[in-house]
Design a protein around this motif. Structure first.
Motif, PDB file in Angstrom:
ATOM      1  N   ALA A   1       0.968  -1.437  -0.093  1.00  0.00           N
ATOM      2  CA  ALA A   1       0.176   0.356  -0.336  1.00  0.00           C
ATOM      3  C   ALA A   1       1.002   1.407  -0.448  1.00  0.00           C
ATOM      4  N   LYS A   2       1.851   1.243   0.950  1.00  0.00           N
ATOM      5  CA  LYS A   2       2.355   2.590   0.479  1.00  0.00           C
ATOM      6  C   LYS A   2       3.676   2.534  -0.596  1.00  0.00           C
ATOM      7  N   GLN A   3       3.972   1.624  -1.072  1.00  0.00           N
ATOM      8  CA  GLN A   3       4.421   1.259  -2.332  1.00  0.00           C
ATOM      9  C   GLN A   3       3.741   2.718  -3.726  1.00  0.00           C
ATOM     10  N   GLY A   4       2.346   2.148  -3.292  1.00  0.00           N
ATOM     11  CA  GLY A   4       1.037   2.185  -4.125  1.00  0.00           C
ATOM     12  C   GLY A   4       0.836   3.192  -3.871  1.00  0.00           C
ATOM     13  N   ASN A   5       0.856   3.747  -2.726  1.00  0.00           N
ATOM     14  CA  ASN A   5       0.396   5.273  -1.973  1.00  0.00           C
ATOM     15  C   ASN A   5      -1.347   5.243  -2.114  1.00  0.00           C
ATOM     16  N   ALA A   6      -1.416   4.017  -1.994  1.00  0.00           N
ATOM     17  CA  ALA A   6      -3.008   3.768  -1.472  1.00  0.00           C
ATOM     18  C   ALA A   6      -3.599   3.491  -0.121  1.00  0.00           C
ATOM     19  N   ALA A   7      -4.287   3.224   0.452  1.00  0.00           N
ATOM     20  CA  ALA A   7      -5.274   2.575   1.471  1.00  0.00           C
ATOM     21  C   ALA A   7      -5.688   1.356   1.195  1.00  0.00           C
ATOM     22  N   TYR A   8      -5.573   0.404   2.548  1.00  0.00           N
ATOM     23  CA  TYR A   8      -5.459  -0.598   3.098  1.00  0.00           C
ATOM     24  C   TYR A   8      -5.961  -0.897   4.126  1.00  0.00           C
ATOM     25  N   ALA A   9      -6.985  -1.345   4.205  1.00  0.00           N
ATOM     26  CA  ALA A   9      -7.823  -2.301   5.830  1.00  0.00           C
ATOM     27  C   ALA A   9      -8.749  -3.543   5.655  1.00  0.00           C
ATOM     28  N   VAL A  10      -8.484  -4.304   6.732  1.00  0.00           N
ATOM     29  CA  VAL A  10      -8.581  -4.912   6.768  1.00  0.00           C
ATOM     30  C   VAL A  10     -10.273  -5.045   7.658  1.00  0.00           C
TER      31      VAL A  10
ATOM     32  N   ARG B   1      -3.848   9.751   8.609  1.00  0.00           N
ATOM     33  CA  ARG B   1      -5.447   8.210   9.289  1.00  0.00           C
ATOM     34  C   ARG B   1      -4.523   6.222   8.777  1.00  0.00           C
ATOM     35  N   ARG B   2      -4.079   6.179   8.220  1.00  0.00           N
ATOM     36  CA  ARG B   2      -3.647   5.457   7.191  1.00  0.00           C
ATOM     37  C   ARG B   2      -2.869   4.326   8.579  1.00  0.00           C
ATOM     38  N   ARG B   3      -1.970   5.026   8.854  1.00  0.00           N
ATOM     39  CA  ARG B   3      -0.549   4.592   9.262  1.00  0.00           C
ATOM     40  C   ARG B   3      -1.845   3.917  11.339  1.00  0.00           C
ATOM     41  N   GLN B   4      -2.120   4.489  11.409  1.00  0.00           N
ATOM     42  CA  GLN B   4      -3.199   4.241  13.360  1.00  0.00           C
ATOM     43  C   GLN B   4      -4.059   2.465  12.248  1.00  0.00           C
ATOM     44  N   SER B   5      -4.558   2.689  11.125  1.00  0.00           N
ATOM     45  CA  SER B   5      -5.939   1.822  10.723  1.00  0.00           C
ATOM     46  C   SER B   5      -4.780   0.555  10.301  1.00  0.00           C
ATOM     47  N   GLY B   6      -3.698   1.007  10.487  1.00  0.00           N
ATOM     48  CA  GLY B   6      -2.948  -0.301   9.813  1.00  0.00           C
ATOM     49  C   GLY B   6      -2.723  -0.854  11.073  1.00  0.00           C
ATOM     50  N   GLN B   7      -2.111   0.037  12.063  1.00  0.00           N
ATOM     51  CA  GLN B   7      -1.667  -0.823  13.548  1.00  0.00           C
ATOM     52  C   GLN B   7      -3.109  -0.979  13.977  1.00  0.00           C
ATOM     53  N   TRP B   8      -3.984  -1.202  14.366  1.00  0.00           N
ATOM     54  CA  TRP B   8      -4.641  -1.389  14.149  1.00  0.00           C
ATOM     55  C   TRP B   8      -5.289  -2.762  14.100  1.00  0.00           C
ATOM     56  N   ALA B   9      -5.046  -3.049  12.347  1.00  0.00           N
ATOM     57  CA  ALA B   9      -5.542  -4.502  12.000  1.00  0.00           C
ATOM     58  C   ALA B   9      -4.493  -5.571  12.754  1.00  0.00           C
ATOM     59  N   LEU B  10      -3.038  -4.174  12.284  1.00  0.00           N
ATOM     60  CA  LEU B  10      -2.038  -5.940  13.189  1.00  0.00           C
ATOM     61  C   LEU B  10      -2.312  -6.064  14.132  1.00  0.00           C
ATOM     62  N   SER B  11      -2.517  -5.539  15.405  1.00  0.00           N
ATOM     63  CA  SER B  11      -2.803  -5.953  16.947  1.00  0.00           C
ATOM     64  C   SER B  11      -3.881  -6.805  16.748  1.00  0.00           C
ATOM     65  N   VAL B  12      -5.366  -6.380  15.995  1.00  0.00           N
ATOM     66  CA  VAL B  12      -5.939  -7.541  16.585  1.00  0.00           C
ATOM     67  C   VAL B  12      -5.436  -9.161  16.128  1.00  0.00           C
ATOM     68  N   SER B  13      -4.803  -8.961  14.772  1.00  0.00           N
ATOM     69  CA  SER B  13      -4.036 -10.231  13.791  1.00  0.00           C
ATOM     70  C   SER B  13      -2.793 -10.994  14.877  1.00  0.00           C
ATOM     71  N   MET B  14      -2.348 -10.090  16.205  1.00  0.00           N
ATOM     72  CA  MET B  14      -1.692 -10.930  16.753  1.00  0.00           C
ATOM     73  C   MET B  14      -2.062 -10.638  18.192  1.00  0.00           C
ATOM     74  N   ALA B  15      -3.543 -10.459  18.243  1.00  0.00           N
ATOM     75  CA  ALA B  15      -3.475 -10.773  19.928  1.00  0.00           C
ATOM     76  C   ALA B  15      -4.219 -12.138  19.289  1.00  0.00           C
ATOM     77  N   TRP B  16      -5.433 -12.215  17.775  1.00  0.00           N
ATOM     78  CA  TRP B  16      -5.651 -13.556  16.934  1.00  0.00           C
ATOM     79  C   TRP B  16      -4.796 -14.828  16.997  1.00  0.00           C
ATOM     80  N   SER B  17      -3.926 -14.562  16.722  1.00  0.00           N
ATOM     81  CA  SER B  17      -2.118 -15.181  16.441  1.00  0.00           C
ATOM     82  C   SER B  17      -2.596 -15.974  17.692  1.00  0.00           C
ATOM     83  N   ASP B  18      -1.871 -15.410  19.031  1.00  0.00           N
ATOM     84  CA  ASP B  18      -1.708 -15.540  19.962  1.00  0.00           C
ATOM     85  C   ASP B  18      -2.993 -16.481  21.168  1.00  0.00           C
ATOM     86  N   LEU B  19      -3.660 -15.465  20.368  1.00  0.00           N
ATOM     87  CA  LEU B  19      -4.973 -16.466  20.933  1.00  0.00           C
ATOM     88  C   LEU B  19      -5.670 -17.959  20.406  1.00  0.00           C
TER      89      LEU B  19
END
Length: 368
Positions: free
Chosen positions: A118-127, A318-336
């Motif tokens: 997304a950064k390479q293409g200057n695009a927004a990405y969300a889960v 806003r994209r960095r914050q959205s990306g960090q939240w998506a990463l945190s959700v996925s990490m917590a899920w992986s731990d669970l």
């Protein structure tokens, strides 16, 4: 709403992608007019061809065929987390500068690679975890935020099937004001019991979690005892999302003063807090049928997720914050999921429905 112009959208996938197609074409959904269904990406089966014909849009069978003037692609194709190539597809589109909304679950490594593309293409990405954007959940989260601002949250009690664990963690994190710090104990599982039980913390709030970690290998989308149920307790009472699709309930804490002899005072002066109902329905009280959930509730949530993505498109900061939240959700899920392990295989028959009218009659007669 974060949309400065009508966005042209392609949906990739015709399984759960049908909900996205409904979202983008239903005249009954508020906010849908900001988006235009501009194509369908699928393998070219007879079903996908009929879908494209039904909605009057082009069918693309390769990502390279998607025109550059497409604003958003909804990738509703299995990611690597479930054995698919959805993230590879997302990355190819993001590098071209096409914004992507990807259906969950997505592994942390995949999200990291998608954010880089997304950064390479200057695009927004969300889960899209979908369920935080359901109308009843948004009502629950609004009430939880009010509680959080006024009182310390004391506990969370949650129950779900294993396929709902990913979005449930997202919902809990939003409700308690953050995911970190989190921790999960080793699960307890009694023989013959459908649920594993864990003690945990999420956002620093104590959490009791029960998970039905079972799956029918030939019918994985069915046979869950429930989707999810969630309760949050504060000093003043307990806020409950009674079911994935509502209602939201408020149960004020029972607390009575004592007289000089130590006996509870149950009425009169000083007991005003006991005059409120012991349970109150907040927000919507009329529940929708499953037909309406599939036709309205879930598509509404897709539109909400698209508007959130559009806010990231319009405001790149806003994209960095959205990306960090998506990463945190996925990490917590992986731990669970590492704690609970692979689901047990079950093969029950088709469940027998229970007559709502019969239940209603029985309850009405119970105290006659």
């Amino acid at each position: 709403m974060g949309v400065d112009k009508r966005k042209r959208v392609v949906v990739a996938g015709t399984g759960f992608g049908r909900i996205y197609l409904e979202a983008l074409t239903s005249s009954r959904l508020p906010g849908r007019d900001y988006f235009e269904l501009a194509g369908l990406l699928a393998r070219g089966s007879d079903y996908s061809r009929s879908c494209a014909e039904q909605y009057g849009v082009p069918l693309y069978t390769e990502a390279e065929q998607i025109p550059d003037d497409i604003d958003i692609v909804c990738v509703v194709v299995r990611s690597g987390a479930t054995g698919g190539e959805g993230s590879e597809l997302a990355q190819s589109l993001l590098k071209r500068g096409i914004h992507v909304l990807q259906e969950h679950p997505v592994h942390t490594k995949e999200i990291t690679a998608n954010l880089l593309a997304a950064k390479q293409g200057n695009a927004a990405y969300a889960v899209n975890t979908l369920y935080p954007n359901l109308r009843p959940t948004r009502q629950f989260l609004a009430a939880a935020e009010y509680l959080r601002w006024h009182q310390r949250l004391e506990m969370v009690d949650a129950i779900c099937n294993s396929q709902m664990a990913y979005p449930l963690l997202d919902v809990i994190g939003r409700a308690v004001g953050g995911l970190r710090p989190w921790s999960f104990s080793e699960p307890e599982h009694a023989e013959g019991h459908p649920f594993q039980s864990l003690s945990a913390t999420l956002g620093g709030v104590p959490l009791t979690l029960r998970i039905q970690n079972q799956v029918h290998p030939q019918d994985p989308d069915n046979h869950s005892l429930l989707l999810h149920r969630l309760a949050i307790g504060s000093e003043g009472g307990v806020l409950t999302l009674a079911d994935t699709h509502g209602p939201v309930l408020w149960n004020p804490r029972l607390h009575s003063p004592r007289d000089q002899t130590g006996r509870l005072i149950l009425s009169g002066e000083g007991t005003e807090r006991l005059a409120v109902p012991s349970m109150v329905t907040l927000g919507d009280s009329d529940m929708r049928s499953y037909h309406d959930i599939f036709a309205l509730t879930w598509p509404e949530a897709v539109i909400q997720a698209l508007h959130s993505l559009c806010a990231d498109i319009a405001q790149p900061e806003r994209r960095r914050q959205s990306g960090q939240w998506a990463l945190s959700v996925s990490m917590a899920w992986s731990d669970l999921t590492a704690r609970i392990g692979m689901p047990a295989l079950i093969q029950p028959g088709e469940p027998e429905p229970v007559s709502v009218q019969a239940l209603t009659d029985i309850v009405s007669q119970a105290c006659d």
